[in-house]
Design a protein around this motif. Structure first.
Motif, PDB file in Angstrom:
ATOM      1  N   ASN A  45     112.363 -36.308  10.415  1.00  0.00           N
ATOM      2  CA  ASN A  45     112.361 -36.048  11.862  1.00  0.00           C
ATOM      3  C   ASN A  45     113.689 -35.472  12.354  1.00  0.00           C
ATOM      4  OD1 ASN A  45     114.051 -38.267  11.757  1.00  0.00           O
ATOM      5  ND2 ASN A  45     112.696 -39.642  12.914  1.00  0.00           N
ATOM      6  N   ARG A 145     115.915 -46.092  21.679  1.00  0.00           N
ATOM      7  CA  ARG A 145     114.595 -45.468  21.812  1.00  0.00           C
ATOM      8  C   ARG A 145     113.737 -46.083  22.914  1.00  0.00           C
ATOM      9  NH1 ARG A 145     112.131 -45.805  15.910  1.00  0.00           N
ATOM     10  NH2 ARG A 145     110.389 -44.800  16.998  1.00  0.00           N
ATOM     11  N   GLN A 240     114.355 -45.021   7.085  1.00  0.00           N
ATOM     12  CA  GLN A 240     113.018 -44.435   7.126  1.00  0.00           C
ATOM     13  C   GLN A 240     112.022 -45.402   7.761  1.00  0.00           C
ATOM     14  OE1 GLN A 240     111.989 -41.252   6.250  1.00  0.00           O
ATOM     15  NE2 GLN A 240     110.132 -41.981   7.268  1.00  0.00           N
ATOM     16  N   GLU A 241     112.156 -46.662   7.417  1.00  0.00           N
ATOM     17  CA  GLU A 241     111.241 -47.685   7.931  1.00  0.00           C
ATOM     18  C   GLU A 241     111.411 -47.894   9.428  1.00  0.00           C
ATOM     19  OE1 GLU A 241     111.001 -52.549   7.626  1.00  0.00           O
ATOM     20  OE2 GLU A 241     111.533 -51.425   5.825  1.00  0.00           O
ATOM     21  N   GLY A 244     111.962 -43.771  11.159  1.00  0.00           N
ATOM     22  CA  GLY A 244     111.132 -42.674  10.674  1.00  0.00           C
ATOM     23  C   GLY A 244     110.043 -42.219  11.626  1.00  0.00           C
ATOM     24  N   ASP A 245     109.558 -43.109  12.491  1.00  0.00           N
ATOM     25  CA  ASP A 245     108.492 -42.736  13.431  1.00  0.00           C
ATOM     26  C   ASP A 245     109.042 -42.268  14.781  1.00  0.00           C
ATOM     27  OD1 ASP A 245     109.457 -45.182  14.266  1.00  0.00           O
ATOM     28  OD2 ASP A 245     107.473 -46.063  14.634  1.00  0.00           O
ATOM     29  N   TRP A 246     110.340 -42.116  14.879  1.00  0.00           N
ATOM     30  CA  TRP A 246     110.985 -41.579  16.088  1.00  0.00           C
ATOM     31  C   TRP A 246     110.585 -40.111  16.201  1.00  0.00           C
ATOM     32  CZ3 TRP A 246     117.058 -41.835  16.843  1.00  0.00           C
ATOM     33  CH2 TRP A 246     117.378 -41.560  18.181  1.00  0.00           C
ATOM     34  N   GLN A 247     109.979 -39.752  17.306  1.00  0.00           N
ATOM     35  CA  GLN A 247     109.421 -38.416  17.454  1.00  0.00           C
ATOM     36  C   GLN A 247     110.498 -37.349  17.660  1.00  0.00           C
ATOM     37  OE1 GLN A 247     106.055 -37.457  17.110  1.00  0.00           O
ATOM     38  NE2 GLN A 247     106.109 -39.519  16.224  1.00  0.00           N
TER      39      GLN A 247
END
Length: 505
Positions: A45, A145, A240-241, A244-247
């Protein structure tokens, strides 16, 4: 024959051992050299991650930073990034309010944490027991976030930020810096003022803060710095864990930076700044030039940076020639200096000296100081292409390398340094900077001085005690010195002419 054989064999074995020792030493040096820098990787990302393992003590340093603050401000929102930084400590998805935020810090044993808003970045950091590494990374992930941005906390925090801004209004350092920035960077002085304006903070809305979060607080505009008693592979896995899902965002940082004037003056400007904090027995003279901007002339940043070390050496020709000029009445070579400030688009070169007997023809001596630099010393350096000399240059490079090794011993300062250069330029500049500077020669220094100092107009200012200024005002007026006052210092005050939009590349 037998003895000769053994002697020959012994010599061969000794030579082999010596060669092996050589390569082992070389390999060790390579390893030591590599360890001067943190490891680096990037998530898909766009989040940059710097890791520096150091197992001497069971502690972990975690810092999260975004490229924002002064450089991403517009005239109409200058100060809101600072306000947003404060709101980060007021609760998030893991901590329901500021009290819970503080309790979580206490549970992790944190006694040193903070956040800052500067010209080039906004960052948050703390040091925790290394066993809480995952918990600490999750803490900053939630804070950056998923801040709560509570309405009541927001209104209360406005008052805190406004009080901080107002406290600086009467600071001589702030007044001088504000006037300087407004004068030498007229296209967008607000991009050098992360504190911003009181009215902007007063009128700020939560929607504006949410807009800032969505645009600037994105992984491809952020970096994570982790060091201490940690394993690099584990940090990568946790990053990553947790992140990692941070847009990823579509924001382009470079487009937000104003292109500042490379030649802001049609002639050299002379100023005097009365400052009650300065002793009546001395005066501080300073000469500023626009320097190389890392975004546009990266190659010139290295020789100018090396030149900084030289002019701050009291034994340098630069210092001794100025000190030897008895008309200037400079205290000693220790009171002569200057340097180059590496910046993306606001690079500066400056020279300074502390003079005695300020009531003795000071305006003329300040002008002579400027002439000695511009028309004599720097001109000689540039024309002769012999500035430092090979022996001195080698000595300076060794000294710089030693300082780098010493600084690398502290993982917190090492990561802070990495963050600074990642912010000011990029990670490639950070990792290649030492090698580039080690390759600098006299000719490159002379060429950079020719490009940025010789024949260029400067901002010249002398700082004096108000009593000295009062007694010499007629002389300052006669020599064309313009007084710097609080009323004229700030870009946001009515009557200032910095109302145009910044020039965007």
């Amino acid at each position: 024959m037998k003895n000769k054989f053994f002697a020959k064999t012994a010599r061969a074995l000794f030579a082999a051992a010596l060669m092996a020792a050589f390569f082992a030493c070389a390999l060790s040096s390579c390893k030591k050299s590599a360890s001067l820098y943190p490891e680096y990787f990037q998530l898909s990302n766009g989040l940059s991650v710097f890791v520096r393992p150091d197992h001497k003590v069971p502690l972990a340093y975690i810092e999260i930073a975004v490229r924002a603050g002064g450089v991403t401000q517009r005239r109409d929102n200058a100060g809101i990034f600072h306000l947003y930084e404060h709101m980060m400590f007021k609760g998030n998805s893991l901590c329901k309010d500021s009290v819970a935020f503080q309790k979580e810090l206490s549970k992790m044993g944190v006694d040193d944490w903070n956040g800052t808003t500067g010209e080039h970045c906004v960052n948050y950091f703390f040091t925790i027991p290394s066993e809480d590494l995952k918990r600490g990374m999750e803490f900053w992930s939630a804070a950056i976030r998923e801040p709560l941005l509570d309405e009541k906390e927001f209104e209360d925090e406005k008052k805190v930020v406004i009080s901080e801004i107002q406290a600086q209004y009467n600071s001589p350092g702030t007044i001088l810096a504000s006037f300087f920035n407004k004068t030498i960077f007229p296209n967008a002085p607000w991009q050098l003022d992360p504190s911003g304006a009181v009215k902007t903070v007063q009128d700020a809305t939560l929607e504006e803060l949410k807009s800032i979060k969505e645009k600037y607080y994105v992984p491809n505009n952020a970096a994570l710095f982790v060091g201490g008693d940690v394993d690099a592979k584990e940090v990568k896995k946790l990053a990553q864990e947790i992140f990692g899902d941070w847009q990823k965002g579509s924001f382009d940082f470079n487009s937000e930076c104003a292109v500042q004037e490379s030649a802001p003056f049609s002639q050299t400007k002379f100023f005097v700044f009365p400052n009650e904090q300065v002793s009546p027995q001395i005066a501080q003279a300073m000469v500023y030039y626009r320097g190389a901007d890392a975004d546009f002339d990266r190659d010139s940043t290295y020789p100018l940076d090396v030149f900084t070390d030289y002019i701050n050496d009291p034994s340098s020709i630069f210092a001794t020639r100025l000190w030897d000029d008895k008309e200037l009445k400079i205290i000693s070579g220790d009171y002569v200096g200057g340097g180059y400030s590496t910046r993306r688009r606001t690079g500066l070169i400056h020279f300074s000296a502390t003079m005695l007997e300020p009531e003795s023809a000071l305006p003329l001596r300040v002008k002579k100081f400027y002439d000695d630099i511009a028309q004599d010393i720097i001109k000689d350096f540039a024309e002769q292409k012999s500035v430092v000399g090979k022996k001195k240059l080698l000595q300076m490079k060794r000294s710089r390398a030693d300082r780098q090794i010493i600084a690398a011993e502290n993982f917190e300062s090492l990561l802070s340094d990495a963050r600074g250069w990642w912010t000011l330029c990029d990670k490639d500049y950070y990792y290649s900077r030492a090698k580039k500077m080690a390759a600098v020669n006299d000719g490159q220094i002379a060429a950079a001085l020719q490009k940025y100092v010789i024949g260029k107009n400067a901002f010249v200012v002398v700082v004096v005690n108000p009593t000295v200024y009062k007694n010499l005002k007629a002389q300052f007026d006669e020599q064309g010195f313009d007084e710097i006052t609080k009323k004229r210092a700030f870009w946001f005050e009515s009557g200032n002419k910095n109302d145009g939009k910044p020039k965007i590349e």
